[in-house]
Motif scaffolding. Structure first.
Motif, PDB file in Angstrom:
ATOM      1  N   LYS A 250      54.700 -15.581  52.344  1.00  0.00           N
ATOM      2  CA  LYS A 250      54.720 -15.149  50.945  1.00  0.00           C
ATOM      3  C   LYS A 250      53.651 -14.106  50.674  1.00  0.00           C
TER       4      LYS A 250
ATOM      5  N   LEU B 220      54.914 -10.687  51.030  1.00  0.00           N
ATOM      6  CA  LEU B 220      55.876 -10.252  50.018  1.00  0.00           C
ATOM      7  C   LEU B 220      55.293 -10.143  48.618  1.00  0.00           C
ATOM      8  N   SER B 221      54.394 -11.063  48.259  1.00  0.00           N
ATOM      9  CA  SER B 221      54.056 -11.171  46.834  1.00  0.00           C
ATOM     10  C   SER B 221      52.635 -10.775  46.473  1.00  0.00           C
TER      11      SER B 221
ATOM     12  N   THR C 175      52.390  -7.340  44.760  1.00  0.00           N
ATOM     13  CA  THR C 175      53.052  -7.369  43.453  1.00  0.00           C
ATOM     14  C   THR C 175      52.107  -7.968  42.413  1.00  0.00           C
ATOM     15  N   ALA C 176      51.472  -9.073  42.772  1.00  0.00           N
ATOM     16  CA  ALA C 176      50.515  -9.685  41.847  1.00  0.00           C
ATOM     17  C   ALA C 176      49.360  -8.729  41.576  1.00  0.00           C
TER      18      ALA C 176
ATOM     19  N   ALA D 173      45.540 -13.321  42.658  1.00  0.00           N
ATOM     20  CA  ALA D 173      46.683 -13.013  43.518  1.00  0.00           C
ATOM     21  C   ALA D 173      46.874 -14.098  44.570  1.00  0.00           C
TER      22      ALA D 173
ATOM     23  N   VAL E 268      48.644 -16.985  43.037  1.00  0.00           N
ATOM     24  CA  VAL E 268      50.077 -16.714  42.875  1.00  0.00           C
ATOM     25  C   VAL E 268      50.810 -16.911  44.200  1.00  0.00           C
TER      26      VAL E 268
ATOM     27  N   GLU F  47      53.850 -19.362  44.914  1.00  0.00           N
ATOM     28  CA  GLU F  47      55.140 -18.882  45.405  1.00  0.00           C
ATOM     29  C   GLU F  47      55.555 -19.611  46.686  1.00  0.00           C
TER      30      GLU F  47
ATOM     31  N   ARG G 267      55.164 -22.684  47.264  1.00  0.00           N
ATOM     32  CA  ARG G 267      55.174 -24.124  47.002  1.00  0.00           C
ATOM     33  C   ARG G 267      56.284 -24.872  47.723  1.00  0.00           C
ATOM     34  N   THR G 268      57.465 -24.266  47.815  1.00  0.00           N
ATOM     35  CA  THR G 268      58.571 -24.961  48.471  1.00  0.00           C
ATOM     36  C   THR G 268      58.254 -25.198  49.944  1.00  0.00           C
TER      37      THR G 268
ATOM     38  N   LEU H 264      61.002 -24.869  37.131  1.00  0.00           N
ATOM     39  CA  LEU H 264      61.115 -23.416  37.204  1.00  0.00           C
ATOM     40  C   LEU H 264      59.841 -22.809  36.635  1.00  0.00           C
ATOM     41  N   GLY H 265      58.853 -22.623  37.446  1.00  0.00           N
ATOM     42  CA  GLY H 265      57.644 -22.000  36.912  1.00  0.00           C
ATOM     43  C   GLY H 265      56.371 -22.651  37.388  1.00  0.00           C
TER      44      GLY H 265
END
Ligand SMILES: Nc1ncnc2c1ncn2[C@@H]1O[C@H](COP(=O)(O)OP(=O)(O)O)[C@@H](O)[C@H]1O
Ligand SMILES: [Mg+2]
Lengths: 246, 230
Positions: free
Chosen positions: B125, B128-129, B132-133, B143, B146, B150, B152-153, B229-230
Motif C-alpha cells: 500500500k 500506491l497510497s 497520494t496522501a 501519510a 493513512v 489502507e 487494514r484488510t 467503510l472508512g
C-alpha cells in the motif's frame, strides 16, 4: 508581468546513481497553463514529483516562491507542499467513500464542520458528481475516478495543480470533460496548471506554454502555437511532427 | 461401530464430560486469543516499521521474519520450555505447565506471522497510497497512518492467519502446557489424547468443534471488515 513560482537551477535527479532528469534552468510563472511533453521515460513524472516536493533532487536548487526548498525544514516543505496538489497517472482512491476521499485534504488542513461539508459539496458539484458522495470510491469507472481525483484537488483550492497524464486511459467524452474542468479550475481559482500529456492536441488546446523533455533533458520551453509551428530544436520538431520513433 | 452406536457414544461423552469440554474449548479460545492480541500489539507496529521505512538492515530483518514465520510449533515450545523450566533463566516465575506459558509460546509463534504479513500488506500500500496522501497535504506521519489504514484488510488477514496458526497448533501447547486435565488441556491436545486412547469419535467431534470455531471467528472478522467503510 506574472510572478515567478518556481525556479530550477541545474537540477539533477538520480535513481540508484543513474541520472534520469537534468534541468539546467527553468522558470515557471504564476497563472499559466504549462504542458509537459516527451516520450515515455523522459522524466516528466520525475519532474512533477520534484516540483510537488514529494521527492528531493540529487543535485541543484528548486526555489519555490522565493524559498530554497532544499534548505527548508520539514515543516516549511509541508507548508509549501500544501499549496499544490498532484493528480497521478494512476489514481489511488482511498478505500472509503467518495466524500471521505474529497474531504481528506481539507481535514488535514484543520477544516471541519459546516465549512468542510460545503467545501466538499462544492468540489463534487464542480466535477459534476454531487450525487456520488456516499459511493464507494473503489467502485467508480475510470472517468469518474479521475473526476474525483480532480475534486480532491479542487477542494483544497491549490495555487498549483500538477496533472500527470490525467486523461491517458479515458474515452474521448471523459477526456473532453476533464479538459473543460482543468480550464475552469484555472479560470475560477487562478490555479497555475502543469499538465503532462502525450496528446499533442491536448497540449495545443490547453496550454499557454509547452515544455519538451527528451531522455531526461529539458530540450525546449516555448509558447504554445510556436513550439508546434517553429520548434527550436531538431528533436522537438521530430516529436511534434509525429516522426519520432519511441 | 454402527452410526447409531457412534451417536450414542458421542452423546454419552457430551453428557458425562460436557463440563470438561466447555472448559477445554474456553481455554483454547482464551489462550489463542490472548496470544494473538499480544502478537498483534507487537507485530502490527513492527510490520509498519518494516513496511514503511527504508533503513539499513531492513532486508535482513524481513528475511529473518519470513524464516520465523515458519518456526515449527514444537521448536517454539522447546525454546519456551527451556526458558521457563525450573533450572532455566525464567524458572523462578514457576509458570511451566500453566496457561500463561502456553500464551507465551503461542505469542512466539504468531508474532512473526503477523509482523511479516502486516509488513507485506503495508509495503504494497505504501507504493500506491503514500504519495497520494502527501500530495493532498499529509505530513510524513499522517501519510504513514493513512497507509496503515489502507492496508487494514491485509493486516487483518495476517492477524487471522496468526489466530488460525495458534488455535490449531499442538506442539507448543503440548510441550509447555503438558496437557494437564482441567488445567492446560486444549482442543488440539485433547484430540491427540483421545486418538491415542482409541476414542476416534470424540477426536472427530473435537476436530469439528475446532473447525467450526475457526470458521466463526474468521467470518466475524471478515464481516466487521466488510461492513466498515472508512
Ligand atoms: N522510483 C524509481 N526508481 C528507479 N527508477 C525510476 C524511478 N522512477 C522513475 N525511474 C526511472 O526514471 C526515468 C524517468 O521516469 P519518469 O519520470 O517516470 O518518466 P515519464 O514520466 O516521462 O515517462 C525512467 O527511466 C524510469 O524508469
Ligand atoms: Mg510518467
Amino acid at each position: 508581468m506574472h510572478k515567478t513560482l518556481f525556479e530550477l537551477e541545474d537540477v539533477i535527479k538520480k535513481y540508484d546513481k543513474v541520472p534520469v532528469l537534468h534541468v539546467k534552468n527553468l522558470k515557471l510563472e504564476e497563472n499559466e497553463i504549462y504542458a509537459i511533453m516527451g516520450p515515455n521515460g523522459s522524466g516528466k513524472s520525475t519532474l512533477l514529483k520534484l516540483l510537488n516536493l514529494l521527492d528531493e533532487p540529487s543535485h541543484g536548487k528548486i526555489i519555490f516562491q522565493g524559498v530554497d526548498t532544499g534548505k527548508a525544514g520539514d515543516s516549511v516543505r509541508l507548508r509549501l507542499r500544501r499549496q499544490m496538489c498532484m493528480v497521478f497517472q494512476h489514481t489511488y482512491m482511498f478505500n472509503t467513500s467518495v466524500y471521505n476521499n474529497v474531504s481528506y485534504g481539507l481535514r488535514l488542513r484543520g477544516i471541519k464542520g459546516p465549512e468542510l461539508q460545503s467545501r466538499v459539496k462544492e468540489a463534487l458539484s464542480f466535477v459534476g458528481m454531487s450525487d456520488f458522495g456516499k459511493r464507494n470510491a473503489l467502485k467508480l469507472s475510470g472517468g469518474e475516478t479521475q473526476r474525483v481525483a480532480l475534486a480532491r484537488a479542487v477542494a483544497i483550492r491549490p495555487r498549483i495543480l500538477l496533472l500527470d497524464e490525467p486523461t491517458a486511459n479515458l474515452d474521448p467524452d471523459s477526456v473532453a470533460l476533464i479538459e473543460r474542468l482543468v480550464q475552469r479550475i484555472h479560470e475560477t481559482i487562478h490555479t497555475t496548471v502543469l499538465i503532462v500529456t502525450h496528446n499533442l492536441f491536448q497540449a495545443k488546446r490547453l496550454a499557454d506554454e509547452a515544455i519538451f523533455l527528451y531522455e531526461g533533458n529539458l530540450i525546449e520551453k516555448s509558447p504554445v502555437p510556436q513550439i508546434f509551428t517553429e520548434p527550436q530544436s531538431e528533436v522537438t520538431r521530430r516529436f511534434v511532427s509525429g516522426t519520432m520513433v519511441y | 461401530m454402527t452410526d447409531a452406536g457412534m451417536f450414542t457414544s458421542i452423546w454419552q461423552f457430551l453428557s458425562s464430560r460436557g463440563g470438561e469440554l466447555t472448559g477445554i474449548v474456553g481455554l483454547s479460545l482464551s489462550v489463542s486469543t490472548t496470544a494473538v492480541v499480544i502478537g498483534a500489539l507487537l507485530g502490527v507496529p513492527l510490520g509498519a516499521i518494516l513496511g514503511l521505512r527504508k533503513f539499513p538492515g531492513r532486508k535482513f530483518l524481513m528475511r529473518l521474519t519470513y524464516t520465523l514465520m515458519s518456526l515449527p510449533p514444537v521448536l517454539a515450545g522447546l525454546l519456551v520450555y527451556l526458558l521457563f523450566a525450573r533450572s532455566g533463566p525464567m524458572g523462578f516465575l514457576d509458570i511451566l505447565f500453566t496457561p500463561s506459558v502456553m500464551v507465551i509460546a503461542q505469542v512466539l509463534l504468531v508474532t512473526p506471522i503477523i509482523t511479516g504479513l502486516a509488513a507485506a500488506a503495508i509495503a504494497a500500500k505504501e507504493k500506491l497510497s503514500m504519495d497520494t496522501a502527501r500530495t493532498l497535504g499529509a505530513s510524513e506521519r499522517q501519510a504513514a497512518w493513512v497507509v496503515i489504514k489502507e492496508a487494514r484488510t491485509g493486516i487483518l488477514a495476517g492477524v487471522m492467519t496468526g489466530f488460525g496458526r495458534a488455535f490449531g497448533e499442538v506442539g507448543a501447547v503440548m510441550l509447555v502446557g503438558g496437557n494437564v486435565r482441567y488445567q492446560t488441556r486444549v482442543l488440539t491436545t485433547s484430540i491427540v489424547l483421545e486418538t491415542r486412547q482409541g476414542n476416534f469419535e470424540f477426536a472427530i467431534v473435537l476436530g469439528l468443534i475446532l473447525l467450526t470455531l475457526s470458521f466463526i471467528v474468521s467470518s466475524v472478522v471478515v464481516h466487521v471488515d466488510d461492513s466498515k467503510l472508512g
